[in-house]
Scaffold this motif. Structure first.
Motif, PDB file in Angstrom:
ATOM      1  N   ASP A 150      24.466 -54.986  44.667  1.00  0.00           N
ATOM      2  CA  ASP A 150      25.293 -54.475  43.570  1.00  0.00           C
ATOM      3  C   ASP A 150      24.736 -54.918  42.226  1.00  0.00           C
ATOM      4  OD1 ASP A 150      27.060 -53.316  45.386  1.00  0.00           O
ATOM      5  OD2 ASP A 150      28.325 -55.109  45.475  1.00  0.00           O
ATOM      6  N   GLU A 151      25.131 -54.199  41.181  1.00  0.00           N
ATOM      7  CA  GLU A 151      24.753 -54.547  39.816  1.00  0.00           C
ATOM      8  C   GLU A 151      25.997 -54.751  38.971  1.00  0.00           C
ATOM      9  OE1 GLU A 151      20.593 -51.901  39.724  1.00  0.00           O
ATOM     10  OE2 GLU A 151      22.288 -51.364  38.419  1.00  0.00           O
ATOM     11  N   VAL A 152      25.897 -55.697  38.057  1.00  0.00           N
ATOM     12  CA  VAL A 152      26.994 -55.982  37.127  1.00  0.00           C
ATOM     13  C   VAL A 152      26.426 -55.997  35.720  1.00  0.00           C
ATOM     14  CG1 VAL A 152      28.753 -57.641  36.422  1.00  0.00           C
ATOM     15  CG2 VAL A 152      28.245 -57.347  38.854  1.00  0.00           C
ATOM     16  N   ILE A 153      26.994 -55.204  34.846  1.00  0.00           N
ATOM     17  CA  ILE A 153      26.551 -55.172  33.454  1.00  0.00           C
ATOM     18  C   ILE A 153      27.072 -56.403  32.735  1.00  0.00           C
ATOM     19  CG2 ILE A 153      26.853 -53.955  31.262  1.00  0.00           C
ATOM     20  CD1 ILE A 153      26.758 -51.348  32.889  1.00  0.00           C
ATOM     21  N   VAL A 154      26.172 -57.083  32.030  1.00  0.00           N
ATOM     22  CA  VAL A 154      26.505 -58.309  31.304  1.00  0.00           C
ATOM     23  C   VAL A 154      25.939 -58.228  29.891  1.00  0.00           C
ATOM     24  CG1 VAL A 154      26.541 -59.751  33.392  1.00  0.00           C
ATOM     25  CG2 VAL A 154      24.404 -59.466  32.120  1.00  0.00           C
ATOM     26  N   PRO A 155      26.466 -59.003  28.959  1.00  0.00           N
ATOM     27  CA  PRO A 155      25.847 -59.059  27.639  1.00  0.00           C
ATOM     28  C   PRO A 155      24.488 -59.757  27.713  1.00  0.00           C
ATOM     29  CG  PRO A 155      28.103 -59.920  27.600  1.00  0.00           C
ATOM     30  CD  PRO A 155      27.702 -59.813  29.032  1.00  0.00           C
ATOM     31  N   ALA A 156      23.524 -59.248  26.982  1.00  0.00           N
ATOM     32  CA  ALA A 156      22.239 -59.941  26.879  1.00  0.00           C
ATOM     33  C   ALA A 156      22.381 -61.198  26.025  1.00  0.00           C
ATOM     34  CB  ALA A 156      21.186 -59.009  26.265  1.00  0.00           C
ATOM     35  N   PRO A 176      21.477 -56.664  31.773  1.00  0.00           N
ATOM     36  CA  PRO A 176      21.816 -56.999  30.390  1.00  0.00           C
ATOM     37  C   PRO A 176      21.931 -55.775  29.479  1.00  0.00           C
ATOM     38  CG  PRO A 176      19.850 -58.169  31.181  1.00  0.00           C
ATOM     39  CD  PRO A 176      20.119 -57.058  32.129  1.00  0.00           C
ATOM     40  N   VAL A 177      22.866 -55.870  28.536  1.00  0.00           N
ATOM     41  CA  VAL A 177      23.040 -54.864  27.490  1.00  0.00           C
ATOM     42  C   VAL A 177      23.094 -55.596  26.150  1.00  0.00           C
ATOM     43  CG1 VAL A 177      24.650 -53.190  26.484  1.00  0.00           C
ATOM     44  CG2 VAL A 177      24.182 -53.158  28.951  1.00  0.00           C
ATOM     45  N   GLU A 178      22.394 -55.076  25.180  1.00  0.00           N
ATOM     46  CA  GLU A 178      22.296 -55.689  23.856  1.00  0.00           C
ATOM     47  C   GLU A 178      23.652 -55.742  23.140  1.00  0.00           C
ATOM     48  OE1 GLU A 178      19.676 -57.425  22.764  1.00  0.00           O
ATOM     49  OE2 GLU A 178      18.272 -56.005  21.839  1.00  0.00           O
ATOM     50  N   PRO A 179      23.794 -56.670  22.188  1.00  0.00           N
ATOM     51  CA  PRO A 179      25.051 -56.788  21.445  1.00  0.00           C
ATOM     52  C   PRO A 179      25.140 -55.833  20.265  1.00  0.00           C
ATOM     53  CG  PRO A 179      23.545 -58.493  20.745  1.00  0.00           C
ATOM     54  CD  PRO A 179      22.843 -57.748  21.866  1.00  0.00           C
ATOM     55  N   HIS A 222      17.651 -64.008  29.557  1.00  0.00           N
ATOM     56  CA  HIS A 222      16.527 -63.282  30.165  1.00  0.00           C
ATOM     57  C   HIS A 222      15.185 -63.974  29.946  1.00  0.00           C
ATOM     58  CE1 HIS A 222      16.229 -61.705  26.023  1.00  0.00           C
ATOM     59  NE2 HIS A 222      14.987 -61.351  26.312  1.00  0.00           N
ATOM     60  N   LEU A 223      15.123 -64.905  28.989  1.00  0.00           N
ATOM     61  CA  LEU A 223      13.889 -65.644  28.751  1.00  0.00           C
ATOM     62  C   LEU A 223      13.934 -67.065  29.306  1.00  0.00           C
ATOM     63  CD1 LEU A 223      13.006 -64.549  25.089  1.00  0.00           C
ATOM     64  CD2 LEU A 223      12.173 -63.612  27.259  1.00  0.00           C
ATOM     65  N   SER A 246      10.830 -59.429  23.648  1.00  0.00           N
ATOM     66  CA  SER A 246      10.960 -58.084  23.059  1.00  0.00           C
ATOM     67  C   SER A 246      11.704 -57.112  23.969  1.00  0.00           C
ATOM     68  CB  SER A 246       9.618 -57.466  22.665  1.00  0.00           C
ATOM     69  OG  SER A 246       8.928 -56.946  23.786  1.00  0.00           O
ATOM     70  N   ASP A 247      12.037 -57.528  25.215  1.00  0.00           N
ATOM     71  CA  ASP A 247      12.836 -56.648  26.075  1.00  0.00           C
ATOM     72  C   ASP A 247      14.237 -56.436  25.505  1.00  0.00           C
ATOM     73  OD1 ASP A 247      10.835 -56.149  27.852  1.00  0.00           O
ATOM     74  OD2 ASP A 247      11.541 -57.541  29.398  1.00  0.00           O
ATOM     75  N   PHE A 248      14.790 -57.487  24.873  1.00  0.00           N
ATOM     76  CA  PHE A 248      16.104 -57.400  24.244  1.00  0.00           C
ATOM     77  C   PHE A 248      15.970 -57.987  22.840  1.00  0.00           C
ATOM     78  CE2 PHE A 248      16.667 -57.654  28.821  1.00  0.00           C
ATOM     79  CZ  PHE A 248      17.411 -56.512  29.063  1.00  0.00           C
ATOM     80  N   PRO A 249      15.389 -57.209  21.946  1.00  0.00           N
ATOM     81  CA  PRO A 249      14.962 -57.755  20.642  1.00  0.00           C
ATOM     82  C   PRO A 249      16.088 -58.290  19.767  1.00  0.00           C
ATOM     83  CG  PRO A 249      14.718 -55.352  20.715  1.00  0.00           C
ATOM     84  CD  PRO A 249      14.994 -55.802  22.111  1.00  0.00           C
TER      85      PRO A 249
END
Length: 366
Positions: free
Chosen positions: A77-83, A102-105, A316-317, A329-332
């Protein structure tokens, strides 16, 4: 003048008589696990959060993890989270065996950008795990609308948002379930670790009660494979003393934030917190942004004002997620924020001299 980032002794001194009495009450009861204090706190905190149920657990990470387990979210499964968040949010997903996506803010609020969530949804997505970062609620109507469209669960990470409101409703009541932390630095902090889940779902609440106690309702009768994650009687007793003071302490934080916002707006290079008109934050942190944040840190520290950086390494880093092979740079935006944000003192026990000292130093040096 010395200005501590947060004075953890001050709440004890303010409530010393009641906290000492709570300690004596628990010690003299001879009952230290899952007793009357936990039951009473669960009832009181559920009412405070405008929910039907509260389940006390060992800590905030466990609260999120047990919610995911109780929802049946796991391997594949996948869960969307804040980056842009503390790594505990991601770890809860990983502990459940699922994959954090992850999803950017939003650049103004620093909370998850609801307009980017839909693009991250796949056939494996099962939930959106929303963080009310720094004590400000995320845009829950937009998030719940997306979740309804795709039949996803919505989980609140409310570890920093005790008492925060979104359009008049308390954090903890805005999704399918919420996880709270009572780590000592939180707006409602215990004298050690502690956490809780709030929900209006009776089946989910029942499952979490099982999961927190070895999968058992009756001793030695284990219905499922559970965990050992129970809020201590002693911590529950302390939290019961502090809970009636929470709104007052949050109001003090708000007054400090108001002074910062009014005075520091004069510093054009400093980005101050943005508060939407539908949000009532509780100012767990007062986070400013500056391209040379270490200059600010140096000025304040040299003057005796303690600061902190939340959080210098995006999840993520971090080494914890190195195998995912995310790159710089994946989630700048999250990466930029991690290099520019700095938290200045905002605790409820700051006095006016402390506040004015912080403001004066910043106005004269930045």
């Amino acid at each position: 003048m010395k200005v501590s980032f947060l004075n953890l002794k001050a709440p004890y001194l303010e409530l010393k008589e009641e906290l000492d009495a709570a300690y004596q009450r628990v010690m003299e009861s001879g009952w230290y696990i899952l007793g009357g204090e936990v039951e009473a706190f669960e009832s009181e905190f559920a009412a405070y959060c405008q929910t039907k149920y509260c389940i006390g657990v060992g800590n905030g990470l466990d609260a999120l993890h047990l919610i995911l387990r109780a929802m049946g979210i796991g391997e594949g499964d996948e869960v969307i989270v804040p980056a842009n968040t503390y790594i505990a949010t991601w770890l809860a997903v990983s502990y459940a065996g699922a994959k954090p996506v992850p999803v950017e803010p939003d650049e103004r609020s620093y909370n998850i950008n609801s307009s980017l969530i839909e693009a991250a949804i796949t056939e494996n997505t099962k939930a959106i795990l929303v963080v009310h970062l720094y004590g400000q609620p995320a845009d829950m109507d937009a998030i719940n609308t997306i979740a309804y469209r795709y039949n996803l669960k919505v989980i609140e990470d409310a570890a920093q948002a005790h008492g925060a409101k979104y359009k008049g409703r308390r954090a903890g009541s805005l999704g399918d379930a919420a996880g709270f932390s009572f780590y000592p630095t939180k707006n409602l902090g215990a004298m050690g670790d502690g956490g809780a889940v709030t929900t209006n779902d009776s089946d989910l609440a029942d499952k979490i009660r099982l999961l927190r106690n070895y999968g058992s309702r009756v001793k030695y009768e284990n219905e499922i494979q559970g965990y050992n994650s129970r809020l201590d009687e002693l911590q529950a007793a302390f939290l019961r003393v502090k809970l009636p003071k929470l709104d007052q302490w949050n109001a003090r934080r708000t007054q400090v934030a108001k002074q910062y916002l009014e005075k520091l707006i004069k510093i054009s290079s400093l980005t101050l917190p943005f508060v939407p008109n539908w949000a009532e934050p509780v100012w767990h942190l007062f986070v400013v942004r500056h391209p040379k944040r270490y200059t600010i840190e140096d000025y304040l520290n040299q003057a005796g004002v303690n600061t902190l950086i939340h959080y210098p390494i995006p999840p993520h880093l971090s080494g914890a997620y190195a195998t995912n092979k995310w790159e710089a740079s994946d989630f700048p935006l999250s990466e930029q924020l991690s290099k520019e944000v700095i938290s200045i003192p905002i605790g409820p026990h700051l006095n006016s001299q402390h506040i004015q000292a912080v403001i004066k130093i910043l106005l004269e040096n930045i």
